[in-house]
Design a protein around this motif. Structure first.
Motif, short mmCIF file in Angstrom:
data_model
loop_
_atom_site.label_atom_id
_atom_site.label_comp_id
_atom_site.label_asym_id
_atom_site.label_seq_id
_atom_site.Cartn_x
_atom_site.Cartn_y
_atom_site.Cartn_z
N LEU A 78 0.93 -1.21 -0.21
CA LEU A 78 0.14 0.02 -0.10
C LEU A 78 1.02 1.24 -0.17
O LEU A 78 0.24 2.27 0.02
CB LEU A 78 -0.97 0.17 1.24
N GLU A 79 1.98 1.01 0.05
CA GLU A 79 2.99 2.22 0.13
C GLU A 79 3.51 2.84 -1.13
O GLU A 79 3.38 2.06 -2.20
CB GLU A 79 4.18 1.77 1.00
N PRO A 80 3.91 4.16 -1.39
CA PRO A 80 4.55 4.64 -2.50
C PRO A 80 5.80 3.79 -3.04
O PRO A 80 6.29 3.01 -1.90
CB PRO A 80 4.78 5.92 -2.22
N ALA A 81 6.08 3.95 -4.15
CA ALA A 81 7.19 3.26 -4.72
C ALA A 81 8.52 3.67 -4.06
O ALA A 81 8.60 4.82 -3.65
CB ALA A 81 7.46 3.53 -6.25
N PRO A 82 9.45 2.94 -3.88
CA PRO A 82 10.87 3.23 -3.20
C PRO A 82 11.49 4.50 -4.08
O PRO A 82 11.08 4.54 -5.05
CB PRO A 82 11.45 2.00 -3.31
N GLY A 83 12.31 4.92 -3.35
CA GLY A 83 13.09 6.10 -4.31
C GLY A 83 14.16 6.59 -3.04
O GLY A 83 14.25 6.27 -2.11
N GLU A 84 15.04 7.58 -3.65
CA GLU A 84 16.09 8.23 -2.80
C GLU A 84 16.28 9.60 -3.16
O GLU A 84 15.88 9.95 -4.47
CB GLU A 84 17.43 7.50 -3.10
N PHE A 85 16.94 10.34 -2.42
CA PHE A 85 17.07 11.90 -2.78
C PHE A 85 18.37 12.25 -1.74
O PHE A 85 18.59 11.65 -0.85
CB PHE A 85 15.85 12.65 -2.51
N LYS A 86 18.80 13.51 -2.38
CA LYS A 86 19.85 14.18 -1.64
C LYS A 86 19.22 15.39 -0.84
O LYS A 86 18.58 15.92 -1.53
CB LYS A 86 21.13 14.35 -2.46
N HIS A 87 19.75 15.43 0.51
CA HIS A 87 19.15 16.45 1.24
C HIS A 87 20.50 17.68 1.21
O HIS A 87 21.64 17.43 1.87
CB HIS A 87 18.83 16.15 2.57
N ASP A 88 20.28 18.79 0.56
CA ASP A 88 20.97 19.82 0.12
C ASP A 88 21.52 20.49 1.32
O ASP A 88 22.74 20.63 1.59
CB ASP A 88 20.38 20.91 -0.81
N ALA A 89 20.77 20.51 2.50
CA ALA A 89 20.84 21.47 3.58
C ALA A 89 22.10 20.67 4.38
O ALA A 89 22.77 21.29 5.10
CB ALA A 89 19.84 21.70 4.43
N SER A 90 22.03 19.19 4.39
CA SER A 90 22.96 18.61 5.21
C SER A 90 23.93 17.98 4.59
O SER A 90 24.93 17.45 5.05
CB SER A 90 21.78 17.48 6.30
N GLY A 91 23.63 17.61 3.31
CA GLY A 91 24.55 16.76 2.34
C GLY A 91 24.30 15.29 2.39
O GLY A 91 25.39 14.81 2.07
N HIS A 92 23.56 15.02 3.24
CA HIS A 92 23.33 13.62 3.43
C HIS A 92 22.43 13.05 2.13
O HIS A 92 21.45 13.84 1.71
CB HIS A 92 22.62 13.04 4.74
N ARG A 93 22.39 11.78 1.83
CA ARG A 93 21.50 10.97 0.94
C ARG A 93 20.50 10.15 1.82
O ARG A 93 20.91 9.28 2.87
CB ARG A 93 22.22 10.22 -0.14
N TYR A 94 19.16 10.17 1.31
CA TYR A 94 18.17 9.10 1.93
C TYR A 94 17.70 8.17 0.85
O TYR A 94 17.50 8.77 -0.15
CB TYR A 94 17.30 10.06 2.70
N ARG A 95 17.33 7.01 1.46
CA ARG A 95 16.94 6.03 0.63
C ARG A 95 15.57 5.27 1.18
O ARG A 95 15.56 4.99 2.32
CB ARG A 95 17.81 5.09 0.22
N VAL A 96 14.38 4.90 0.50
CA VAL A 96 13.46 4.21 0.87
C VAL A 96 13.85 2.90 0.06
O VAL A 96 13.55 3.00 -1.19
CB VAL A 96 12.20 5.02 0.61
#
Length: 319
Positions: A78-96
């Motif tokens: 029931l969840e959205p499709a996985p994805g990832e992005f870079k958070h510019d403010a912290s410089g970290h990357r996040y992944r689902v």
């Protein structure tokens, strides 16, 4: 809260709509009838599944509302499709990502040169939000629920930082969630000695008993007396909001739709102790700051209703 701070707060705030039932009681308009039998703290909750076994049509209708979708145990189908992005403010990357039928959120910390420094990864157990606008997630560290820094935003159809996390330095996977945080989303919890940080979510989805009260007495009555649940005459083993006074009926809605700038819980009680048919102000009082001049102020659903001409010109209109 210190005594001095409490006095300061009380000096600068006025009672919000949540306390109107106190004024109504003083004026004699509050119903003084005997509280419903299932409002007693000794009556247990049975869960919506057992309620639906007799009230199938009502339950099916309720499932069409957004209240029934305010939270759920995370189901990857029931969840959205996985994805990832870079958070510019912290410089970290996040992944689902999804693995073995489970959802995982992760944070990859990078150096200024873009080299990986370490990764934090957590399984998501609870989904908060109907998805109309957004969905946030909770994981676990031991006995504690933790809010994920990743939220899905429906309008943009993208994963991004959760509210409060879109800053260079944030709490990452360390923000502990309290029983109060989930109060307006989940159906029921079991709390350890009123410790706001230690609780188990029993029923993830808001269900029948949040508005009708615990169903233990009602279920026993119908099982013992073989009374048809939909045809039985009024009985006080379950709450029918339309049979309550306006103030007590509205208290059911106000438990989530009347939240002020400041909230004071009555000593020894919290919002989860409230039961339909009782006064919300016996458990907590919501306040808002008093404004002067002609400036606009932000108000909640209950306050908007109570300020409307339709409401003020009748004694029967309710939520």
């Amino acid at each position: 809260m210190s005594v001095l701070r409490l006095i300061t707060v009380l000096a600068w705030v006025t009672l919000s709509i949540g306390s109107m039932s106190l004024r109504a009681e003083e004026s004699g308009t509050e119903s003084r009838s005997k509280p419903p039998a299932n409002s007693s703290a000794s009556v247990g909750y049975i869960g919506s599944k057992q309620c639906a076994s007799c009230h199938e049509n009502q339950h099916d209708s309720f499932l069409q509302t957004l209240h029934s979708k305010a939270a759920r145990f995370t189901d990857v189908t029931l969840e959205p499709a996985p994805g990832e992005f870079k958070h510019d403010a912290s410089g970290h990357r996040y992944r689902v990502e999804v693995a073995d039928g489970k959802m995982f959120h992760s944070e990859l910390r990078l150096s200024e040169q873009g080299e990986p420094l370490g990764e934090t990864k957590m399984q998501m157990d609870v989904t908060l939000g109907s998805g109309t606008h957004s969905q946030s997630y909770l994981g676990r560290i031991g006995d504690f629920h933790i809010e994920s820094p990743i939220t899905y935003f429906r309008d943009q159809q993208t994963w991004a930082m959760s509210p409060g996390y879109d800053v260079p330095a944030h709490q990452s996977f360390r923000r502990e969630v309290t029983a109060g945080c989930v109060f307006c989303h989940v159906g029921s919890i079991e709390q350890t000695k009123h410790d706001p940080y230690k609780f188990e979510i029993v029923e993830a989805t808001i269900g029948c008993e949040r508005c009708h009260g615990p169903g233990e007495l009602h279920a026993k009555r119908h099982q013992q007396d073989s009374i048809a649940a939909d045809t039985a005459e009024h009985d006080d083993t379950i709450v029918n909001p339309k049979s309550l006074s306006r103030e007590l009926s509205e208290a059911i809605c106000q438990q989530c739709h009347c939240q002020g700038i400041n909230e004071l819980e009555i000593a020894g009680k919290n919002s989860w102790d409230f039961r339909p048919g009782l006064r919300l102000t016996d458990f907590r009082v919501d306040y808002r700051f008093k404004t002067t001049g002609g400036s606009n102020s932000l108000v909640g659903h209950v306050e908007q209703l109570h300020r409307s001409q339709c409401y003020m010109q009748t004694e029967t209109l309710t939520c």
